[in-house]
Design a protein around this motif. Structure first.
Motif, PDB file in Angstrom:
ATOM      1  N   ASP A  97      -6.584   8.947   3.634  1.00 40.07           N
ATOM      2  CA  ASP A  97      -7.230   7.711   3.170  1.00 40.07           C
ATOM      3  C   ASP A  97      -6.242   6.551   3.106  1.00 40.07           C
ATOM      4  N   HIS A  98      -4.978   6.849   2.874  1.00 35.87           N
ATOM      5  CA  HIS A  98      -3.934   5.812   2.810  1.00 35.87           C
ATOM      6  C   HIS A  98      -2.760   6.200   3.701  1.00 35.87           C
ATOM      7  N   PRO A  99      -2.952   6.126   5.021  1.00 37.59           N
ATOM      8  CA  PRO A  99      -1.871   6.516   5.927  1.00 37.59           C
ATOM      9  C   PRO A  99      -0.650   5.606   5.829  1.00 37.59           C
ATOM     10  N   GLU A 100      -0.833   4.427   5.309  1.00 38.33           N
ATOM     11  CA  GLU A 100       0.293   3.495   5.169  1.00 38.33           C
ATOM     12  C   GLU A 100       1.368   4.032   4.224  1.00 38.33           C
ATOM     13  N   ALA A 101       1.023   4.993   3.386  1.00 39.48           N
ATOM     14  CA  ALA A 101       1.983   5.578   2.450  1.00 39.48           C
ATOM     15  C   ALA A 101       2.837   6.672   3.097  1.00 39.48           C
ATOM     16  N   LEU A 102       2.571   6.989   4.358  1.00 41.87           N
ATOM     17  CA  LEU A 102       3.205   8.141   4.995  1.00 41.87           C
ATOM     18  C   LEU A 102       3.983   7.733   6.243  1.00 41.87           C
ATOM     19  N   GLU A 103       4.958   6.884   6.067  1.00 41.15           N
ATOM     20  CA  GLU A 103       5.778   6.425   7.185  1.00 41.15           C
ATOM     21  C   GLU A 103       6.600   7.572   7.757  1.00 41.15           C
ATOM     22  N   PRO A 104       6.488   7.832   9.067  1.00 39.10           N
ATOM     23  CA  PRO A 104       7.282   8.908   9.657  1.00 39.10           C
ATOM     24  C   PRO A 104       8.778   8.704   9.435  1.00 39.10           C
ATOM     25  N   LYS A 105       9.463   9.804   9.141  1.00 36.96           N
ATOM     26  CA  LYS A 105      10.903   9.785   8.875  1.00 36.96           C
ATOM     27  C   LYS A 105      11.712  10.418   9.992  1.00 36.96           C
ATOM     28  N   VAL A 106      11.042  11.107  10.929  1.00 37.41           N
ATOM     29  CA  VAL A 106      11.745  11.775  12.020  1.00 37.41           C
ATOM     30  C   VAL A 106      10.801  11.888  13.225  1.00 37.41           C
ATOM     31  N   GLN A 107      11.387  11.886  14.422  1.00 44.94           N
ATOM     32  CA  GLN A 107      10.655  12.144  15.653  1.00 44.94           C
ATOM     33  C   GLN A 107      11.098  13.497  16.183  1.00 44.94           C
TER      34      GLN A 107
END
Length: 157
Positions: free
Chosen positions: A96-106
């Motif tokens: 619901d709030h993907p903005e809170a889950l910034e990727p930290k690794v690729q």
């Protein structure tokens, strides 16, 4: 990563989930993730099965390899999960709030599409006509919050 419950679900609302503990958010460039999402990469965050609750419905799973099953909504096709012997990851875009889950690794960076580095250099189409078109769209997808029922009952006239 922990906080109040993190909730999410599929586009049509048939499958919903809730969890209070999350691990590392990441993006994966492998071909299986590209195909699962129909996109340039897959974006996931580690969840913990002892904390994850499917609060409405459950995902269907497709075994994409000998070690991985990919979860999705059988009705609308939304990618929801990546399950393997070591645990489960949830698709960031289904929260619901993907903005809170910034990727930290690729991961699987060597498999990325060759033009991915230039992706955000492409021209923008932010014309007034495009803005007007998007403002006119009426969404039928489930809202970004839990609901008691979905779809909503028609209002009595």
């Amino acid at each position: 990563m922990s906080a109040e419950p993190f909730t999410g679900g599929c586009q049509c609302g048939v499958v919903r989930f809730s969890t209070t503990r999350l691990g590392r958010p990441s993006i994966c460039h492998c071909r299986m993730c590209q195909k699962q999402f129909g996109s340039f990469f897959g974006a996931f965050v580690t969840a913990f099965e002892d904390d994850l609750a499917w609060t409405r419905g459950t995902p269907a799973f497709f075994r994409s390899s000998q070690t991985v099953e990919r979860g999705f909504c059988a009705r609308c096709g939304t990618p929801l999960a990546y399950r393997y012997d070591g645990g489960i990851e949830l698709s960031i875009g289904s929260f619901d709030h993907p903005e809170a889950l910034e990727p930290k690794v690729q991961v699987n960076f060597s498999k990325r599409l060759p033009w991915i580095e230039r992706l955000f250099e492409t021209p923008l189409n932010d014309s007034a006509a495009m803005a007007e078109f998007h403002a006119s769209v009426v969404s039928y997808q489930h809202p970004d919050h839990d609901t008691d029922q979905w779809p909503p009952e028609p209002s009595a006239s």
